[in-house]
Design a protein around this motif. Sequence first.
Motif, PDB file in Angstrom:
ATOM      1  N   VAL A   1    -126.860  50.429 -67.510  1.00 26.94           N
ATOM      2  CA  VAL A   1    -126.907  50.759 -68.894  1.00 26.94           C
ATOM      3  C   VAL A   1    -127.742  52.379 -68.762  1.00 26.94           C
ATOM      4  O   VAL A   1    -127.634  53.151 -69.631  1.00 26.94           O
ATOM      5  CB  VAL A   1    -127.442  50.139 -70.054  1.00 26.94           C
ATOM      6  CG1 VAL A   1    -126.274  48.787 -70.174  1.00 26.94           C
ATOM      7  CG2 VAL A   1    -128.746  49.760 -69.827  1.00 26.94           C
TER       8      VAL A   1
ATOM      9  N   GLN B   1    -122.452  54.044 -65.236  1.00 29.29           N
ATOM     10  CA  GLN B   1    -123.480  53.594 -66.347  1.00 29.29           C
ATOM     11  C   GLN B   1    -122.549  53.295 -67.240  1.00 29.29           C
ATOM     12  O   GLN B   1    -121.506  53.902 -67.814  1.00 29.29           O
ATOM     13  CB  GLN B   1    -123.995  55.087 -66.704  1.00 29.29           C
ATOM     14  CG  GLN B   1    -124.713  54.760 -68.096  1.00 29.29           C
ATOM     15  CD  GLN B   1    -125.415  56.122 -68.389  1.00 29.29           C
ATOM     16  OE1 GLN B   1    -125.198  57.089 -68.100  1.00 29.29           O
ATOM     17  NE2 GLN B   1    -126.236  56.029 -69.684  1.00 29.29           N
ATOM     18  N   THR B   2    -122.676  51.685 -67.396  1.00 27.35           N
ATOM     19  CA  THR B   2    -121.824  51.298 -68.656  1.00 27.35           C
ATOM     20  C   THR B   2    -122.507  49.807 -68.863  1.00 27.35           C
ATOM     21  O   THR B   2    -123.308  49.393 -68.087  1.00 27.35           O
ATOM     22  CB  THR B   2    -120.508  50.928 -67.889  1.00 27.35           C
ATOM     23  OG1 THR B   2    -119.623  50.263 -68.905  1.00 27.35           O
ATOM     24  CG2 THR B   2    -120.516  49.865 -66.607  1.00 27.35           C
ATOM     25  N   ASP B   3    -121.958  49.333 -70.245  1.00 23.72           N
ATOM     26  CA  ASP B   3    -122.550  48.151 -70.355  1.00 23.72           C
ATOM     27  C   ASP B   3    -121.274  47.136 -70.535  1.00 23.72           C
ATOM     28  O   ASP B   3    -120.415  47.285 -71.303  1.00 23.72           O
ATOM     29  CB  ASP B   3    -123.208  48.225 -71.908  1.00 23.72           C
ATOM     30  CG  ASP B   3    -123.850  46.820 -72.318  1.00 23.72           C
ATOM     31  OD1 ASP B   3    -123.566  45.674 -71.819  1.00 23.72           O
ATOM     32  OD2 ASP B   3    -124.475  46.731 -73.580  1.00 23.72           O
TER      33      ASP B   3
ATOM     34  N   VAL C   1    -123.629  48.540 -61.601  1.00 20.12           N
ATOM     35  CA  VAL C   1    -123.635  49.078 -62.935  1.00 20.12           C
ATOM     36  C   VAL C   1    -124.998  48.969 -63.579  1.00 20.12           C
ATOM     37  O   VAL C   1    -125.683  47.724 -63.254  1.00 20.12           O
ATOM     38  CB  VAL C   1    -122.208  48.627 -63.850  1.00 20.12           C
ATOM     39  CG1 VAL C   1    -120.945  48.777 -63.107  1.00 20.12           C
ATOM     40  CG2 VAL C   1    -122.833  47.062 -63.854  1.00 20.12           C
TER      41      VAL C   1
END
Length: 210
Positions: A101, A124-126, A99
């Motif tokens: 951002v 794509q992630t926080d 993962v």
Amino acid sequence: MTLEAFIQARLTLEPVPGVPEVRLHRAGPRSGLMRLAEADPDFGSPYWARPWGGGLALARYVLDRPDVVAGKRVLDLGAGSGLVAIAAALAGAGEVRAVDVDSYAVAAARLNAAANGVTMEVAQTDLLDGDPPDAELMLVGDLFYDPALAARVELFLRRCLAAGIAVLIGDPWRAPLPADRLRVVAEYPVADFGDPNGATRAAAVFELEG
């Protein structure tokens, strides 16, 4: 030209120094990354285009010690180019998730995974403000380069540790690293391309302890 096509055409696919088992699309002097920066105001820093010292050390450790990841559900946090996640997949991890951002990093990691013939989920992630993910091992390469980010990362990793997720961190002793709260398990000389001069320096692999 799509982002994927640009990376494939302009960033050479070659073995990683110190981790030759993995090949990455890596930027060079004539890659033309400024074209991407000029075309997209949200481009940011292309950290995903070069391997950084912490990721190099952590990838080397995983490949040298496949028992660390064998059969496990592994998550590479802040994956960048996907180097550490790819190393975990090559070393026999049961399931690998990477993962980041940054949309550019996600595109690069997917291309790099395909180039190395490994299967892994890339997203794509926080995750830093959320609950611990479904994983058995968290791999973190070079996320302690900024004080504010380092504080968020440590809080998240401690929540993961409390939930039973083991945590390994690769870092070339950058200033924001909470080294006094970590245990060194290995150390390697690496060519840290995150530094402007690309100097060789010592990078360590750390275990987060409760």
